[in-house]
Design a protein around this motif. Structure first.
Motif, PDB file in Angstrom:
ATOM      1  N   LYS A 289      18.563  16.689  -1.804  1.00 40.63           N
ATOM      2  CA  LYS A 289      18.695  17.900  -2.358  1.00 40.63           C
ATOM      3  C   LYS A 289      19.478  19.046  -2.058  1.00 40.63           C
ATOM      4  N   LEU A 290      20.385  19.591  -2.986  1.00 43.00           N
ATOM      5  CA  LEU A 290      21.540  20.402  -2.390  1.00 43.00           C
ATOM      6  C   LEU A 290      20.852  21.649  -2.141  1.00 43.00           C
ATOM      7  N   ALA A 291      20.980  22.037  -0.843  1.00 42.26           N
ATOM      8  CA  ALA A 291      20.431  23.290  -0.223  1.00 42.26           C
ATOM      9  C   ALA A 291      21.440  24.456  -0.593  1.00 42.26           C
ATOM     10  N   ASP A 292      22.895  24.348  -0.190  1.00 41.46           N
ATOM     11  CA  ASP A 292      23.639  25.130  -0.513  1.00 41.46           C
ATOM     12  C   ASP A 292      25.046  24.900  -0.022  1.00 41.46           C
ATOM     13  N   LYS A 293      26.213  25.505  -0.238  1.00 43.47           N
ATOM     14  CA  LYS A 293      27.554  25.130   0.227  1.00 43.47           C
ATOM     15  C   LYS A 293      27.906  26.405   1.050  1.00 43.47           C
TER      16      LYS A 293
END
Ligand SMILES: CC(C)(COP(=O)(O)OP(=O)(O)OC[C@H]1O[C@@H](n2cnc3c(N)ncnc32)[C@H](O)[C@@H]1OP(=O)(O)O)[C@@H](O)C(=O)NCCC(=O)NCCS
Length: 177
Positions: free
Chosen positions: A155-159
Motif C-alpha cells: 500500500k503506497l504510503a507516500d513519496k
C-alpha cells in the motif's frame, strides 16, 4: 513458472561458479558498480559470501548498519535467478529509501514473474524473522518494481525525495499479519 523448483537459499560457496556468472552478466548489463556487491564478489567471492552470512547473524556489521539476511533465488538447485536482502530493522536512511527488502533479478531472467516471486518468498522470510509489516521502496520511475510491490499487497504510503537522490522514492508498506 508453475511446477518449477524455485526457492530461496542461504548463500553458499558451492554455487560459486553460478554466482560469478550472474555477477558478470549483471556487470556487463550495466548494474551500478558495486551496488549489489557483484564487483566485490568477482574479486573476492569467499570473503564476500562469508560477509553476507555474518551480516545475517549481526556479526561484523559496518558502523550504522543493521543485521540483514541475504538469500539467493535458485532454480533446480543450480541456476541462480537473483538475490534478495531482508534488513531486520530500519535505520532513518532505510526508512526514507531502501526499506526492509531489496531484491534483484538477473537481466536474462527478467519479465517472467521472478521479481514478483522473489518478493513473495522474501515476505515469508521476513515473517520468519518476526517482522509484522515491512517497508518496501522503489524509485518513482521503476514501474516493474512498483508492480511487484503492488502484486504483493503493498500500500503506497507516500513519496519522498531523499537527500542525494534524483527521483522521488515510493514508500509502500506490506502487512504480514
Ligand atoms: C525490478 C526487477 C526485480 C523486475 O524483475 P522481473 O523478474 O522482470 O519482474 P516480473 O517479471 O515479476 O514483473 C513484475 C511486473 O513488472 C512488469 N514489468 C517487468 N518489466 C517491465 C518493464 N521493463 N517496464 C514496465 N513493466 C515491467 C511486468 O509486466 C509485471 O507486471 P504485472 O505483474 O502487472 O504483469 C528487475 O528488473 C531488477 O532486478 N531490476 C534491478 C533492481 C531493482 O530495481 N530492484 C528493485 C529495487 S526497488
Amino acid at each position: 513458472m508453475k511446477g518449477e523448483n524455485i526457492k530461496l537459499i542461504v548463500p553458499t560457496m558451492t554455487l560459486r561458479r553460478e554466482f560469478l556468472e550472474m555477477a558478470r552478466e549483471s556487470m556487463a548489463a550495466g548494474s551500478q558498480k558495486n551496488y549489489w556487491g557483484f564487483e566485490e564478489a568477482l574479486d573476492n567471492f569467499e570473503p564476500y559470501t562469508k560477509k553476507l552470512l555474518d551480516y545475517g547473524q549481526g556479526r561484523n556489521l559496518p558502523e550504522g548498519w543493521v543485521s540483514a539476511s541475504t538469500f539467493w533465488l535458485v532454480k533446480d538447485d543450480e541456476t541462480l535467478l537473483g538475490r534478495t536482502s531482508i534488513r531486520h530493522s530500519l535505520t532513518p536512511a532505510l526508512d526514507q529509501r531502501g526499506g526492509h527488502i531489496g531484491y534483484y533479478i538477473r537481466p536474462s531472467q527478467r519479465g517472467q514473474g521472478y521479481g514478483t516471486l522473489i518478493l513473495a518468498l522474501s515476505l515469508e522470510k521476513a515473517k520468519d524473522l518476526g517482522l509484522k509489516r515491512v517497508l518496501v521502496t522503489c524509485d518513482d520511475d521503476n514501474i516493474a518494481s512498483a508492480r511487484i510491490i503492488q502484486n504483493n499487497g503493498g500500500k503506497l504510503a507516500d513519496k519522498t525525495k531523499p537527500e542525494g537522490s534524483e527521483l522521488p522514492t515510493r514508500r509502500y508498506w506490506i502487512d504480514l499479519t
